[in-house]
Each structure stands twice: as C-alpha cells, then as structure tokens.
Design an enzyme around this catalytic site. Structure first.
Site, PDB file in Angstrom:
ATOM      1  N   LYS A 191      47.139  31.757  24.497  1.00  0.00           N
ATOM      2  CA  LYS A 191      46.064  30.837  24.733  1.00  0.00           C
ATOM      3  C   LYS A 191      46.673  29.553  23.972  1.00  0.00           C
ATOM      4  O   LYS A 191      47.224  29.563  22.994  1.00  0.00           O
ATOM      5  CB  LYS A 191      44.536  31.107  24.714  1.00  0.00           C
ATOM      6  CG  LYS A 191      44.084  32.397  25.377  1.00  0.00           C
ATOM      7  CD  LYS A 191      44.328  32.343  26.662  1.00  0.00           C
ATOM      8  CE  LYS A 191      44.088  33.759  27.439  1.00  0.00           C
ATOM      9  NZ  LYS A 191      44.635  33.922  28.745  1.00  0.00           N
ATOM     10  N   ASP A 192      45.941  28.433  24.663  1.00  0.00           N
ATOM     11  CA  ASP A 192      46.259  27.117  23.858  1.00  0.00           C
ATOM     12  C   ASP A 192      45.731  26.905  22.471  1.00  0.00           C
ATOM     13  O   ASP A 192      44.674  27.914  21.968  1.00  0.00           O
ATOM     14  CB  ASP A 192      45.185  26.143  24.788  1.00  0.00           C
ATOM     15  CG  ASP A 192      45.839  25.641  25.961  1.00  0.00           C
ATOM     16  OD1 ASP A 192      46.424  24.575  26.095  1.00  0.00           O
ATOM     17  OD2 ASP A 192      45.396  26.464  26.988  1.00  0.00           O
ATOM     18  N   LYS A 193      46.401  26.307  21.857  1.00  0.00           N
ATOM     19  CA  LYS A 193      45.736  26.280  20.289  1.00  0.00           C
ATOM     20  C   LYS A 193      44.691  25.387  20.171  1.00  0.00           C
ATOM     21  O   LYS A 193      43.737  25.730  19.572  1.00  0.00           O
ATOM     22  CB  LYS A 193      47.022  25.757  19.542  1.00  0.00           C
ATOM     23  CG  LYS A 193      46.865  25.397  17.940  1.00  0.00           C
ATOM     24  CD  LYS A 193      47.104  23.983  17.525  1.00  0.00           C
ATOM     25  CE  LYS A 193      46.506  23.469  16.286  1.00  0.00           C
ATOM     26  NZ  LYS A 193      46.643  22.069  15.957  1.00  0.00           N
ATOM     27  N   GLN A 197      52.568  22.048  26.376  1.00  0.00           N
ATOM     28  CA  GLN A 197      52.362  23.153  25.212  1.00  0.00           C
ATOM     29  C   GLN A 197      53.597  24.210  25.051  1.00  0.00           C
ATOM     30  O   GLN A 197      53.856  24.679  23.973  1.00  0.00           O
ATOM     31  CB  GLN A 197      51.109  23.848  25.299  1.00  0.00           C
ATOM     32  CG  GLN A 197      50.068  23.158  25.512  1.00  0.00           C
ATOM     33  CD  GLN A 197      49.562  23.094  27.066  1.00  0.00           C
ATOM     34  OE1 GLN A 197      50.341  22.493  27.937  1.00  0.00           O
ATOM     35  NE2 GLN A 197      48.394  23.622  27.667  1.00  0.00           N
ATOM     36  N   LYS A 199      38.859  32.386  19.420  1.00  0.00           N
ATOM     37  CA  LYS A 199      39.504  31.413  18.474  1.00  0.00           C
ATOM     38  C   LYS A 199      39.464  30.037  18.631  1.00  0.00           C
ATOM     39  O   LYS A 199      39.200  29.350  19.740  1.00  0.00           O
ATOM     40  CB  LYS A 199      41.045  31.766  18.232  1.00  0.00           C
ATOM     41  CG  LYS A 199      41.726  31.674  19.440  1.00  0.00           C
ATOM     42  CD  LYS A 199      42.994  31.948  19.350  1.00  0.00           C
ATOM     43  CE  LYS A 199      43.924  31.662  20.460  1.00  0.00           C
ATOM     44  NZ  LYS A 199      43.951  30.069  20.941  1.00  0.00           N
TER      45      LYS A 199
END
Length: 669
Positions: free
Chosen positions: A294-296, A397, A265
């Site tokens: 996971k990170d955006k 985050q 993604k």
C-alpha cells in the site's frame, strides 16, 4: 501540463478532453485513506462483521471501529505495488539492533572482533536478561542467524554468548575465513550442496581435517579428497538423506501456526512495517504474507498473515507496534498464508483541497463565479472518468518520488546483472543533510560499509541490511550480490518490476499517440468467455489473449478498454503491429535486446504479465464542500471560500488512485 519528473514517470496522455482543475492532495494524512478489498469483495475494515463471532474475535482488545482512522507520525521511504511474482527467498536477515537494542548489538559486534583478533579463552558476553521465553528464543535464533560460529546459552533469565568450540577447533586447522564460510554452509543446510576448502597438498593435514569433520558433522556431511590441475583439496557435501534435526512437539506445532490480522499503518511502508514486526517476533520477513503493498503517505488498511506467531503473541505486541505507526485488529487463526495479488482491489476515500481553475490567474471573477465554475468543471470531469475511465499507468509511487536515482534505474542495472552499479545507484543520496542522506553519501565517498552502517538510521531496514552484508562480504561484485540477497525477495524484485513498469507506461503513451483511441490490427485483447462477458482482471500473467485481425478492426468488434499491453518478461507475447516492434527497439536501447528477464544469482524471475490499457473506477461518488481553513495560493493566508472535493471509489488491484486523479484534474499532483 508541465513536464516535471512525475510526468516523465507517468506520461501526460489522457482519454477525456475535459478541462479539469487544480488542487492539492495529501495536505493532511487523513486526506488519503486506502482500504483493501479482499478476494471475496469485502472491505477489510468491515470484513469482521461478516464472520462468525468466536472466542478469538471476542478477546481481541485491539479491534477498531469500521469508521476509525489511525493517528500516528512516522517517516519512511516511498513504496508501491510490486507485481505478481511471489517466489520468496530464505536469505532475509534479523535486525539485531531491534532485537537487542543498538548498544548491545554494537557490544556483540565488538565481541566478535575481539574473538577474531585476540582469540581469548572462554570469553563470554552477556546479552542481558529476557524474562519472556519467546523473547529468549528470538535472541537465540537471531544471533545464530547472524553469527553461526557463536553459541548462546541461557542461565535464566540471562543469555550469554561465546565462541562455538567446534568453530575454534576448525579455525586451528584452516583459515578463519574458511572456518566461518564452512559454518555458514552448514547453517544453511541445503541438501546436496557442497563446500570446498582451499587446496592442501599436506596429506597428514588433510587427514586431520577429515577426522574433525566426520567426528563433528558426520551425520550431516560426507567428505572426500579431489584433485584439480595438480592441486588437492577437501570437498564437503551435505548428505541427500542426512538425518534431520529432531524438532520438539512445540516447534512442530509452531511451524503450523498461521495468524491473520488487519494492519492499519500511517505514513509507513508496508515492507518497513513487516521488517520491524519480523524482528520483534524473531521470524523472517518472508513469514509475513500479504495481498498487496500500500501507499506510504496515507492511512491504509490491509490483510496480513504471519507464520509461526500465535494470536496471543501477536496481541502482546500491539501496544509496541502502535508506537511505530501500526495498529493491528481482527487477529485470528487461519489455515494458510496470503498470496501476492490475492485481492480484488482497493477502496479509496480522498480529499482534494484548495480547488482552482487552471486559469486561476484571472482576478476579475468573483469568488462566487469561480466556485460556480469549479462545480461545473468537477461535474464534467467526474462524469467523463465514470464513463470512459483513465489510462492505466503505473503511478509515480512505483518509481520513487525523490529527485535522486529512481527505482527503475536500479532495476535496469539488476537486469543487466551489474550488481556494483545497482548498489551505487541504490545508495545515491537526495540533496540535504538528513541522517539517511549523510550515510549514503559517506558510503559512496568512502566505500566503507561499516562506518556507513553506524550512520544509517535504524528505521532504514533495506539500507542497513545491505550495508551489513557488504561489511561482511566486501563491496565488489560478489559482496554487492550478497547485499541484494540480504533483502527479502519482495524487496529485490521491486526494482526490476519498476523498470518494466516504466517501459509499459511509455508503451501506452506511444500506442495512444501513434495509433489513436481505436482498436487496431495486431493489438492484444481479452477474449470473450462462453457467457459473452469479458474476463475481468487488473493484471495477470496468463490471460486468454487474442490478436485482433484486420476484419475485426474494420468491423469494430473490440473497444479500447479491452486492449492489453504486455509488461516485459520471459513468458509474454507482444502486439503484432508497430507497438511490438517498438518494445524490441525500446529494450535494445537499454541494452536488453537479449534479456531473459532472469537474474539467477538473485533468484529473480520476471515472467511478465498483461495489463489493460484502461481502468475504470467503480462506485465513484463525489461531494464538494466549503472549507473553513483552506490555504490560499502561495500558502500563509486563509481563504474562507476555498472548495474541497471529497471522492470515494474502488479500483482493481494494481491500479493507482493518483493516476485516476490526474485524469480527473488534468494536472500534476
């Protein structure tokens, strides 16, 4: 370092004393690539090479090369690790806007209002034609999940919806609100649960209600009359051993299907991606399992398993998902779901651009001298972090990157069981006139969930689920509780975890500032195993924890990298020194002195965990290179001599690459 909002989230306390340097991260989306390392130590992008090739793998048309990147564009909120609490709720909602399309979904909402207002006879609504049988099944389930008092019928390939005649009959005997609540009670099918109608002193009327319920639902429920404070009511209880609904062979087979895949993604939340896929397949978000969030703002690769969806069905949707910023590969059948935390860690490939010394204002040095100095600064910084590690803070985050209310503030309100405040904090808008902010502002100003829902963008899954719930149940304490329950458990628990993460970050900063970098009496450390090696884990709820004695402190038996600090919860013990007292004072300051770290109404339980004070990157390598297009300070002009730093390293699960970079660079990111 300047005290920005981020440095409040992640305190400016370091282990090494090198000078560091300035730079920018995530200039381009491909500058931040995260690849999950599975429980066997395999990079999930390369894991396919270790499997035996079978027909299922060979037919996967969406397979990606190990060194490929996705290239999409999608906006979303910030996300991060949620912690190791894996209990899932079954109260998630389908998104009818996605399944039916917004216009048809709005027609259905209006149809329901017409039914309630005018009570027309045999009124029907066409939801459209659906050629695919799986798609028809999704529509049936989604409509019933949202409106249990409706029934859907298929006249292939068209699906029509009408009022359930049983609901119509019951609503003539009791109020419409009671009839709707009763049908939701029946639809939930929680064995042993009960529902009580409003007091009714008319015996003949009670008899009519008893007869209807026994005739229509006698196999599922038993009814009885009871008196309370002189008033008489009917109570309905689901039978403990009621005859279960008979499932077809296909339904039984579908329940046992697990399909694994690798999700790539870009610039997209893990939970938002799951919400969209769940709606597309007509399953619940909790049917998707994963090892970590996971990170955006990154390109990320991670393993996932979905229940009740076959590999073939998954492949049929890959082109649709790609348009939403998701690419699926390595699709295959497996025998069980994933668990949160079921990974060793993550591999990071990062690029830091526009490198400059901290004293970049010195204009007397030549570009060559500056670059030579930068090479020295980078070499020293990387060497220090390789050998000493970094303070294992939860990254920014975890708390959200905006200027509005942050996740930990919402979490504190939830831990205090103040549902209304938690909702209003959640809907506090950022500055600006983007559609999401306008919808949030409208809700806070008007308390009108229905109008705010119409304004909220379709991509904002959490906000829309909560607004739908409040449109149905109101915006009081009960309605706000229902709003939180409308979210998957993994979304709900994120906010209390964020609060506990902030406390942990502050505890580490206080520990290092007041007690230094040595191991002190009363500290908690990992115990040694029989082979004299320290147990390795990034974060766990049940490690073998030892309290350091005075003799052990004097002898210097333990090192700082062995020290643990507890994440607040109901099963952890705290250090037996001044830091333990600090925890109690800190929680009391927020009104949580007697907190049980359980919110039973939202099915939240926070046992807590122990997190190592330090983290050390593995396989850390770097490369400096000149860039042909780096932007000069202030933007605009190009600097042909700009340096970029390429970093590659592994971190244990729940450790943050951005925090590692802060230690290397000694600067905000």
């Amino acid at each position: 370092m300047k005290q920005s909002r981020e440095t409040v989230n992640v305190p400016a306390c370091f282990i090494s004393n090198h000078e560091g340097f300035l730079g920018t991260i995530k200039t381009f989306i491909e500058d931040f690539v995260v690849t999950e390392i599975d429980i066997h130590g395999l990079n999930v992008r390369a894991a396919a090479a270790t499997r035996t090739s079978g027909a299922e793998e060979n037919q996967t048309s969406t397979e990606m090369k190990d060194n490929s990147h996705c290239s999409f564009s999608q906006d979303s909120d910030v996300s991060s690790e949620c912690g190791a609490d894996t209990l899932l709720s079954s109260s998630e909602s389908f998104d009818l806007d996605v399944i039916l399309g917004q216009s048809v979904s709005e027609e259905l909402e209006q149809f329901v209002l017409t039914l309630r207002d005018k009570r027309p006879v045999e009124l029907e609504l066409s939801l459209g034609s659906f050629a695919d049988k799986h798609q028809r099944a999704n529509v049936h389930r989604a409509v019933r999940h949202r409106f249990p008092f409706l029934m859907t019928v298929t006249i292939q390939p068209e699906i029509r919806v009408r009022e359930d005649p049983d609901y119509r009959e019951l609503s003539r005997l009791v109020t419409e609100d009671e009839a709707e609540d009763f049908f939701r009670f029946i639809d939930a099918k929680v064995r042993g649960s009960s529902y009580a109608f409003a007091p009714d002193d008319n015996k003949e009327h009670r008899t009519a209600v008893h007869h209807f319920l026994n005739r229509r639902f006698g196999k599922l429920v038993e009814t009885k009359t009871f008196s309370d404070h002189g008033r008489t009511s009917i109570s309905v209880r689901l039978r403990e051993q009621g005859r279960p609904k008979k499932r077809t062979a296909d339904e039984r087979k579908e329940e046992e299907i697990y399909t694994a895949f690798t999700l790539c993604k870009e610039n997209l939340e893990t939970l938002e991606a799951i919400s969209y896929m769940a709606a597309a397949f007509g399953v619940l978000p909790s049917d998707f399992t994963y090892a970590g969030i996971k990170d955006k703002r990154a390109i990320t690769y991670q393993s996932m398993v979905v229940k009740k969806v076959s590999p073939q069905r998954l492949k049929e949707k890959t082109a649709e998902f790609e348009k939403r910023g998701m690419r699926l590969s390595q699709v295959r059948s497996v025998s069980e779901p994933l668990r949160l935390g079921q990974l060793q860690g993550n591999h990071f490939d990062l690029v830091v651009r526009n490198l400059k010394p901290h004293d970049a204002a010195d204009t007397h040095s030549s570009a060559t001298d500056v670059n030579t100095r930068l090479e020295m600064l980078v070499k020293e910084a990387v060497k220090n972090v390789k050998t000493k590690g970094f303070v294992n803070y939860y990254g920014p985050q975890r708390f959200g990157s905006g200027q509005g209310v942050q996740s930990d503030e919402v979490g504190l309100a939830l831990l205090k069981e103040d549902m209304v405040s938690a909702v209003r904090l959640f809907f506090t808008a950022e500055e600006g006139d983007d559609p999401q902010s306008l919808a949030k502002k409208h809700f806070l100003q008007t308390d009108n969930a229905k109008e705010s829902l119409a304004l909220m963008p379709l991509s904002k899954a959490r906000e829309r689920l909560m607004l739908r719930a409040m449109n149905r149940y109101g915006t009081g304490p009960d309605g706000c509780a229902q709003a939180w329950l409308s979210l998957p458990h993994s979304m709900r628990v994120f906010y209390p975890h964020a609060y506990c993460s902030r406390v942990w970050n502050e505890a580490v900063a206080h520990r290092l500032a007041t007690m230094g970098h040595g191991v002190k009496e009363g500290d908690l450390v990992w115990v040694q195993t029989h082979d004299n090696k320290m147990e390795e884990a990034a974060e766990t709820s049940s490690p073998q924890v030892h309290v350091v004695t005075n003799l052990e402190e004097q002898a210097g038996i333990f090192k700082l990298e062995q020290v643990l600090l507890p994440m607040p919860g109901n099963t952890v013990k705290y250090p037996e020194n001044a830091i333990g007292a600090w925890y109690q004072e800190r929680l009391a300051r927020d009104g949580l002195a007697d907190c049980r770290f359980r919110v039973s109404g939202l099915k939240l339980n926070l046992p807590g965990c122990y997190r190592p004070l330090l983290a050390v990157p593995q396989n850390l390598s770097y490369q400096l290179q000149r860039t042909a297009g780096g932007e000069a300070a202030g933007g605009g002009a190009r600097d042909m001599n700009s340096l970029a730093l390429k970093l590659s390293f592994n971190l244990n699960s729940s450790c943050y690459a951005t925090v590692c970079l802060r230690e290397i660079m000694k600067s905000d990111l």
